[in-house]
Design a protein around this motif. Structure first.
Motif, PDB file in Angstrom:
ATOM      1  N   ILE A  93       0.924  -1.206   0.076  1.00 44.67           N
ATOM      2  CA  ILE A  93      -0.106   0.085   0.094  1.00 44.67           C
ATOM      3  C   ILE A  93       0.764   1.170   0.034  1.00 44.67           C
ATOM      4  O   ILE A  93       0.672   2.272  -0.812  1.00 44.67           O
ATOM      5  N   LEU A  94       1.931   1.132   0.654  1.00 42.67           N
ATOM      6  CA  LEU A  94       2.591   2.642   0.893  1.00 42.67           C
ATOM      7  C   LEU A  94       3.599   2.637  -0.431  1.00 42.67           C
ATOM      8  O   LEU A  94       3.388   3.743  -1.008  1.00 42.67           O
ATOM      9  N   MET A  95       3.866   1.561  -1.279  1.00 44.24           N
ATOM     10  CA  MET A  95       4.645   1.660  -2.588  1.00 44.24           C
ATOM     11  C   MET A  95       3.645   2.085  -3.497  1.00 44.24           C
ATOM     12  O   MET A  95       3.993   3.017  -4.439  1.00 44.24           O
ATOM     13  N   ALA A  96       2.115   1.806  -3.592  1.00 43.09           N
ATOM     14  CA  ALA A  96       1.034   2.256  -4.372  1.00 43.09           C
ATOM     15  C   ALA A  96       0.975   3.929  -4.149  1.00 43.09           C
ATOM     16  O   ALA A  96       0.746   4.355  -5.182  1.00 43.09           O
ATOM     17  N   VAL A  97       1.157   4.207  -2.841  1.00 41.85           N
ATOM     18  CA  VAL A  97       1.056   5.701  -2.605  1.00 41.85           C
ATOM     19  C   VAL A  97       2.109   6.310  -3.215  1.00 41.85           C
ATOM     20  O   VAL A  97       2.036   7.560  -3.812  1.00 41.85           O
ATOM     21  N   VAL A  98       3.288   5.808  -3.120  1.00 42.89           N
ATOM     22  CA  VAL A  98       4.644   6.649  -3.626  1.00 42.89           C
ATOM     23  C   VAL A  98       4.365   6.687  -5.097  1.00 42.89           C
ATOM     24  O   VAL A  98       4.586   7.833  -5.528  1.00 42.89           O
ATOM     25  N   VAL A  99       4.241   5.421  -5.579  1.00 49.12           N
ATOM     26  CA  VAL A  99       4.189   5.649  -7.172  1.00 49.12           C
ATOM     27  C   VAL A  99       3.083   6.394  -7.773  1.00 49.12           C
ATOM     28  O   VAL A  99       3.316   7.298  -8.522  1.00 49.12           O
ATOM     29  N   ASN A 100       1.749   6.462  -6.718  1.00 45.34           N
ATOM     30  CA  ASN A 100       0.671   7.189  -7.302  1.00 45.34           C
ATOM     31  C   ASN A 100       1.182   9.002  -7.005  1.00 45.34           C
ATOM     32  O   ASN A 100       0.791   9.791  -7.851  1.00 45.34           O
ATOM     33  N   PHE A 101       1.886   9.164  -6.112  1.00 48.34           N
ATOM     34  CA  PHE A 101       2.387  10.717  -5.773  1.00 48.34           C
ATOM     35  C   PHE A 101       3.478  10.966  -6.842  1.00 48.34           C
ATOM     36  O   PHE A 101       3.397  11.938  -7.480  1.00 48.34           O
ATOM     37  N   VAL A 102       4.302  10.172  -7.445  1.00 50.10           N
ATOM     38  CA  VAL A 102       5.096  10.295  -8.537  1.00 50.10           C
ATOM     39  C   VAL A 102       4.339  10.662  -9.883  1.00 50.10           C
ATOM     40  O   VAL A 102       4.745  11.703 -10.715  1.00 50.10           O
ATOM     41  N   VAL A 103       3.245   9.781 -10.002  1.00 49.85           N
ATOM     42  CA  VAL A 103       2.416   9.976 -11.082  1.00 49.85           C
ATOM     43  C   VAL A 103       1.670  11.353 -11.050  1.00 49.85           C
ATOM     44  O   VAL A 103       1.411  12.251 -12.235  1.00 49.85           O
ATOM     45  N   PHE A 104       1.284  11.710 -10.000  1.00 46.75           N
ATOM     46  CA  PHE A 104       0.744  13.081  -9.670  1.00 46.75           C
ATOM     47  C   PHE A 104       1.418  13.997 -10.036  1.00 46.75           C
ATOM     48  O   PHE A 104       1.214  15.177 -10.712  1.00 46.75           O
ATOM     49  N   VAL A 105       2.885  13.948  -9.571  1.00 51.00           N
ATOM     50  CA  VAL A 105       3.770  15.052  -9.908  1.00 51.00           C
ATOM     51  C   VAL A 105       3.711  15.192 -11.484  1.00 51.00           C
ATOM     52  O   VAL A 105       3.839  16.222 -12.109  1.00 51.00           O
ATOM     53  N   ARG A 106       4.128  14.004 -12.199  1.00 51.82           N
ATOM     54  CA  ARG A 106       4.300  14.049 -13.620  1.00 51.82           C
ATOM     55  C   ARG A 106       2.971  14.552 -14.250  1.00 51.82           C
ATOM     56  O   ARG A 106       2.992  15.370 -15.316  1.00 51.82           O
ATOM     57  N   ILE A 107       1.743  14.312 -13.884  1.00 53.90           N
ATOM     58  CA  ILE A 107       0.653  14.849 -14.375  1.00 53.90           C
ATOM     59  C   ILE A 107       0.548  16.377 -14.197  1.00 53.90           C
ATOM     60  O   ILE A 107       0.144  17.240 -15.164  1.00 53.90           O
ATOM     61  N   VAL A 108       0.841  16.718 -13.041  1.00 56.54           N
ATOM     62  CA  VAL A 108       0.848  18.462 -12.779  1.00 56.54           C
ATOM     63  C   VAL A 108       1.885  19.183 -13.760  1.00 56.54           C
ATOM     64  O   VAL A 108       1.598  20.107 -14.350  1.00 56.54           O
ATOM     65  N   ARG A 109       3.092  18.473 -13.903  1.00 57.99           N
ATOM     66  CA  ARG A 109       4.110  18.999 -14.820  1.00 57.99           C
ATOM     67  C   ARG A 109       3.521  18.989 -16.332  1.00 57.99           C
ATOM     68  O   ARG A 109       3.657  20.004 -17.028  1.00 57.99           O
ATOM     69  N   ILE A 110       2.851  18.012 -16.555  1.00 63.62           N
ATOM     70  CA  ILE A 110       2.368  17.864 -17.894  1.00 63.62           C
ATOM     71  C   ILE A 110       1.418  18.883 -18.236  1.00 63.62           C
ATOM     72  O   ILE A 110       1.279  19.791 -19.196  1.00 63.62           O
ATOM     73  N   LEU A 111       0.385  19.079 -17.154  1.00 65.07           N
ATOM     74  CA  LEU A 111      -0.574  20.192 -17.469  1.00 65.07           C
ATOM     75  C   LEU A 111      -0.097  21.546 -17.332  1.00 65.07           C
ATOM     76  O   LEU A 111      -0.475  22.376 -18.089  1.00 65.07           O
ATOM     77  N   VAL A 112       1.049  21.910 -16.485  1.00 63.71           N
ATOM     78  CA  VAL A 112       1.512  23.112 -16.480  1.00 63.71           C
ATOM     79  C   VAL A 112       2.280  23.389 -17.678  1.00 63.71           C
ATOM     80  O   VAL A 112       2.178  24.509 -18.488  1.00 63.71           O
ATOM     81  N   ALA A 113       2.937  22.625 -18.318  1.00 64.18           N
ATOM     82  CA  ALA A 113       3.611  22.700 -19.659  1.00 64.18           C
ATOM     83  C   ALA A 113       2.569  22.942 -20.761  1.00 64.18           C
ATOM     84  O   ALA A 113       2.805  23.819 -21.654  1.00 64.18           O
ATOM     85  N   LYS A 114       1.531  22.216 -20.591  1.00 63.00           N
ATOM     86  CA  LYS A 114       0.530  22.268 -21.725  1.00 63.00           C
ATOM     87  C   LYS A 114      -0.147  23.878 -21.631  1.00 63.00           C
ATOM     88  O   LYS A 114      -0.755  24.347 -22.714  1.00 63.00           O
TER      89      LYS A 114
END
Length: 128
Positions: A93-114
């Motif tokens: 569960i902790l690993m899923a939360v960490v991976v999901n946080f990394v994915v969230f940061v990448r999504i925010v970076r993509i949206l800001v770039a767009k």
């Protein structure tokens, strides 16, 4: 019989909690794929997301049940006296939360770039 039913309910509770985090991760990955790939087909990846959401929790709940039965088989399994047994559930569960946080940061970076690219492409200087 009551103890067996209570243990089954405890195992089902752990499975549902794991499925909750599995589906949260699947949704994050799905959104990331939608933003990154222009021609992304969600139907093609649906079996993988179903397996992640419903199947992944089985991979750590079943070993948890076996270890609880063999080494900590007392009461209704509501107490966690051995930390190593508890980490069988918590680590994935902790690993899923960490991976999901990394994915969230990448999504925010993509949206800001767009958004920035969209603002730069406009000729109106007031928007910048």
């Amino acid at each position: 019989q009551a103890v067996a039913g209570c243990r089954l309910a405890q195992a089902l509770t752990q499975y549902c909690g794991g499925a909750n985090y599995g589906w949260l991760l699947a949704e994050g990955l799905f959104l990331h794929k939608l933003l990154v790939l222009a021609a992304f087909s969600g139907e093609r990846c649906l079996p993988a997301f179903l397996l992640l959401g419903w199947g992944a929790p089985v991979l750590f709940v079943v070993p948890w049940v076996v270890v609880r039965y063999l080494y900590e088989n007392e009461g209704c399994w509501e107490r966690n006296e051995k930390a190593a047994v508890w980490w069988i559930i918590r680590c994935p569960i902790l690993m899923a939360v960490v991976v999901n946080f990394v994915v969230f940061v990448r999504i925010v970076r993509i949206l800001v770039a767009k958004v920035r690219a969209h603002q730069v492409s406009r000729g109106d200087t007031r928007v910048r």
